[in-house]
Design a protein around this motif. Structure first.
Motif, PDB file in Angstrom:
ATOM      1  N   HIS A   1      13.972 -19.248  14.280  1.00  0.00           N
ATOM      2  CA  HIS A   1      14.873 -18.245  14.917  1.00  0.00           C
ATOM      3  C   HIS A   1      14.015 -17.451  16.000  1.00  0.00           C
ATOM      4  O   HIS A   1      12.849 -17.602  16.203  1.00  0.00           O
ATOM      5  N   ALA A   2      14.643 -16.585  16.761  1.00  0.00           N
ATOM      6  CA  ALA A   2      14.030 -15.815  17.441  1.00  0.00           C
ATOM      7  C   ALA A   2      13.952 -14.262  17.657  1.00  0.00           C
ATOM      8  O   ALA A   2      15.266 -13.902  17.256  1.00  0.00           O
ATOM      9  N   PHE A   3      13.439 -13.680  17.921  1.00  0.00           N
ATOM     10  CA  PHE A   3      13.565 -12.024  18.051  1.00  0.00           C
ATOM     11  C   PHE A   3      12.671 -11.508  19.204  1.00  0.00           C
ATOM     12  O   PHE A   3      11.441 -11.605  19.165  1.00  0.00           O
TER      13      PHE A   3
ATOM     14  N   ALA B   1      22.828 -16.924  23.104  1.00  0.00           N
ATOM     15  CA  ALA B   1      21.647 -17.821  23.663  1.00  0.00           C
ATOM     16  C   ALA B   1      22.505 -19.208  24.386  1.00  0.00           C
ATOM     17  O   ALA B   1      22.429 -19.563  25.364  1.00  0.00           O
ATOM     18  N   VAL B   2      23.429 -19.837  23.711  1.00  0.00           N
ATOM     19  CA  VAL B   2      23.978 -20.980  24.081  1.00  0.00           C
ATOM     20  C   VAL B   2      25.066 -20.641  25.136  1.00  0.00           C
ATOM     21  O   VAL B   2      25.011 -21.147  26.187  1.00  0.00           O
ATOM     22  N   ALA B   3      25.924 -19.286  25.023  1.00  0.00           N
ATOM     23  CA  ALA B   3      26.776 -19.116  25.928  1.00  0.00           C
ATOM     24  C   ALA B   3      25.954 -18.563  27.270  1.00  0.00           C
ATOM     25  O   ALA B   3      26.361 -18.800  28.471  1.00  0.00           O
TER      26      ALA B   3
ATOM     27  N   SER C   1      10.016 -17.038  20.790  1.00  0.00           N
ATOM     28  CA  SER C   1      10.567 -16.577  22.079  1.00  0.00           C
ATOM     29  C   SER C   1      11.962 -16.652  22.304  1.00  0.00           C
ATOM     30  O   SER C   1      12.387 -18.042  22.004  1.00  0.00           O
ATOM     31  N   ASP C   2      12.750 -16.022  22.870  1.00  0.00           N
ATOM     32  CA  ASP C   2      14.310 -16.125  23.408  1.00  0.00           C
ATOM     33  C   ASP C   2      14.247 -17.935  24.201  1.00  0.00           C
ATOM     34  O   ASP C   2      15.099 -18.233  24.037  1.00  0.00           O
ATOM     35  N   GLN C   3      13.185 -17.986  25.076  1.00  0.00           N
ATOM     36  CA  GLN C   3      13.253 -19.033  26.079  1.00  0.00           C
ATOM     37  C   GLN C   3      13.090 -20.336  25.191  1.00  0.00           C
ATOM     38  O   GLN C   3      13.734 -21.276  25.410  1.00  0.00           O
ATOM     39  N   GLN C   4      12.074 -20.365  24.191  1.00  0.00           N
ATOM     40  CA  GLN C   4      11.771 -21.437  23.566  1.00  0.00           C
ATOM     41  C   GLN C   4      13.199 -21.817  22.660  1.00  0.00           C
ATOM     42  O   GLN C   4      13.650 -22.997  22.459  1.00  0.00           O
ATOM     43  N   TYR C   5      13.785 -20.756  22.085  1.00  0.00           N
ATOM     44  CA  TYR C   5      14.809 -20.669  21.107  1.00  0.00           C
ATOM     45  C   TYR C   5      15.945 -21.363  21.912  1.00  0.00           C
ATOM     46  O   TYR C   5      16.517 -22.143  21.636  1.00  0.00           O
TER      47      TYR C   5
END
Length: 523
Positions: A323-325, A29-31, A503-507
């Motif tokens: 965490h997110a999924f 996510a950070v990358a 969500s991935d976006q919130q994470y």
């Protein structure tokens, strides 16, 4: 300026548990969100062909290609240019001097037994790309004496020496590309635990009687190359390579002119019964006793962060990032045909996971419905706990009702068509299996433990929360969903719709905001 970021793991691989998955998820996510930040997964354990692990995970779409993977022990040595020896050439040379047999027990056709005048002397293995992986050497009495392990470039990297009585490693040598040794590691007698390490540097020779001190030294050597860094501590376990002090001590002892140190709480920080009435687990002592030396401490639930601040203060130090999924086929699976008899467990076989409790629940479910069964996805360690689990299944006459499916990377295979997922852990830091199951529209019936279930599930709406250790109540909740398919379907749809906070976006936003704050000169 973005700090060069190092997220630590002991080992990395496609088949790993929730902690490793969570750290990989964060690195990815950070990358993806910050192309101008260098992101590293830094492994501490003994993984010789770490580059192959990275290649495999990128090919499986499990790792962002921007994420670098480094093994800390590798960084102390000097590699040489690629001189890969082809498998055919290597075997041709062996056949000139020895008799070589295929190891027919391996379908991969990658391993060979080598004989000298009828005496078994070597065992050789190659990888899928025909690169030499290791060579085992044997005594006349067929005891393994040593193993040579090779890097992908063909360099001899490690020599492991074995006890002829226990077949356990006694010592290891790590080699530069020119064949000289830069590190010797001793194991405790009759144990895989590390005891002493001897470093042979160009200008210094050092002895370490505590592996934690060695790791701090190696980190100091590595991080000195970067002007500004962020270093994480991800686990508190006592491991064979950290038998005395854990990773928190290693990270906190690192010296650098511009460093931020963060700790993530992947697990519950209490001893049994694993809630706020219990004492703090000893493996967390270093983290809490040296609170002022951290830049941030992150938990996966607000509830755990609150418990920590209530006990130790330092409110501004603690952050909660769930965490997110994100499921690419979310919603579609909800309309799949449901097998009214099928339940699922996704877990490692580990004490705190208490998989045996789900077996006891199944006994009660099967008493009501003889066609009910449980598919178990995950792995064990071939240890006494796993043997006890199989003995319990046999004792409760559930052999035909419990199916062990092993580890899967395609989670749709695990969840598709299930009535519900059973979640019977005693203790968690979050419980990724809950999030995964809900994202596929499969309700979760979980014990209300610290931490995770109550932060993810709304009881009676998106799943069920049962008081812990109430086996009969959990079984009754499972039977209710089995016998009322429309209730189960509605609950599954609501589960999918309740995952926006995960969500991935919130994470991604949560982590970028925290890292940006840590990038600044003031924490």
């Amino acid at each position: 300026m973005k700090r060069t970021t190092f997220f630590t793991l002991n080992t990395l691989g496609a088949k790993r548990g929730g902690l490793v998955k969570a750290v990989i998820k964060r690195a990815n996510a950070v990358a993806a969100a910050e192309p101008d930040r260098a992101v590293h997964l830094l492994t501490l354990g003994l993984q010789t062909q770490i580059d192959s692990v990275r290649e495999e995970m990128i090919q499986l779409d499990l790792l962002n290609p921007r994420v670098q993977v480094t093994n800390l022990i590798h960084t102390l040595g000097q590699q040489k240019a690629n001189e890969k020896q082809t498998k055919s050439r290597f075997l041709k040379r062996l056949n000139r001097h020895f008799i070589v047999f295929d190891d027919v027990s391996r379908s991969e056709n990658d391993s060979y037994r080598v004989f000298d005048n009828g005496v078994y002397v070597q065992y050789v293995r190659f990888d899928a790309m025909d690169r030499l992986v290791f060579i085992d050497y044997f005594s006349d009495t067929r005891h393994r004496l040593k193993r040579e392990e090779y890097l992908e470039n063909g360099q001899l990297f490690q020599i492991i020496h074995y006890s002829t009585t226990t077949n356990k490693p006694v010592s290891r040598q790590f080699l530069h590309g020119n064949g000289t040794c830069y590190l010797t590691l001793w194991h405790k007698m009759n144990s895989v635990d590390w005891s002493h390490l001897f470093y042979f540097g160009k200008n210094e020779q050092l002895q370490f009687n505590d592996p934690a001190a060695f790791y701090t030294f190696a980190l100091n050597q590595l991080l000195a190359q970067y002007p500004a860094v962020l270093l994480s501590s991800e686990f508190r376990d006592r491991l064979p390579n950290l038998p005395k002090r854990n990773l928190d001590a290693v990270v906190l002892d690192v010296s650098h002119s511009d460093i931020r140190k963060i700790a993530f709480g992947h697990s519950n920080h209490f001893v049994a019964p694993f809630d706020e009435t219990a004492s703090i687990s000893g493996v967390w002592n270093t983290l809490f006793e040296r609170l002022g030396e951290w830049s941030a401490i992150i938990t996966a639930t607000a509830r755990q962060a609150t418990h920590m601040t209530q006990k130790f203060g330092h409110d501004s130090l603690f952050h909660s990032i769930p965490h997110a999924f994100t499921n690419r086929v979310a919603g579609n699976i909800v309309s799949d045909a449901v097998n009214p008899n099928r339940f699922v467990v996704v877990s490692r076989i580990q004490v705190k996971k208490d998989v045996a409790e789900s077996i006891r629940v199944m006994r009660q479910i099967v008493d009501r419905n003889p066609h009910a069964f449980l598919d178990f996805y995950g792995f064990g360690y071939n240890d006494p706990l796993e043997k006890e689990l199989h003995a319990l299944i046999k004792e409760l006459k559930l052999t035909e009702h419990i199916h062990f499916k092993g580890f899967v990377t395609d989670m749709q295979e695990a969840y598709a068509g299930a009535v519900a997922t059973l979640f019977t852990s005693q203790s968690e830091g979050f419980g990724m299996a809950i999030l995964e199951s809900m994202s596929y529209g499969i309700p979760v019936i979980a014990y209300d433990i610290c931490y995770g279930p109550a932060e993810i599930i709304e009881d009676g709406v998106t799943g069920r929360l049962i008081p812990k250790r109430e086996t009969q109540q959990l079984a009754e909740a499972a039977i209710d969903l089995m016998e009322h398919p429309e209730t189960r379907r509605t609950m599954g749809l609501r589960a999918v719709g309740a995952l926006e906070p995960f969500s991935d976006q919130q994470y991604e936003t949560n982590w970028v905001n925290l890292l940006d704050k840590l990038d600044s000169s003031m924490v």
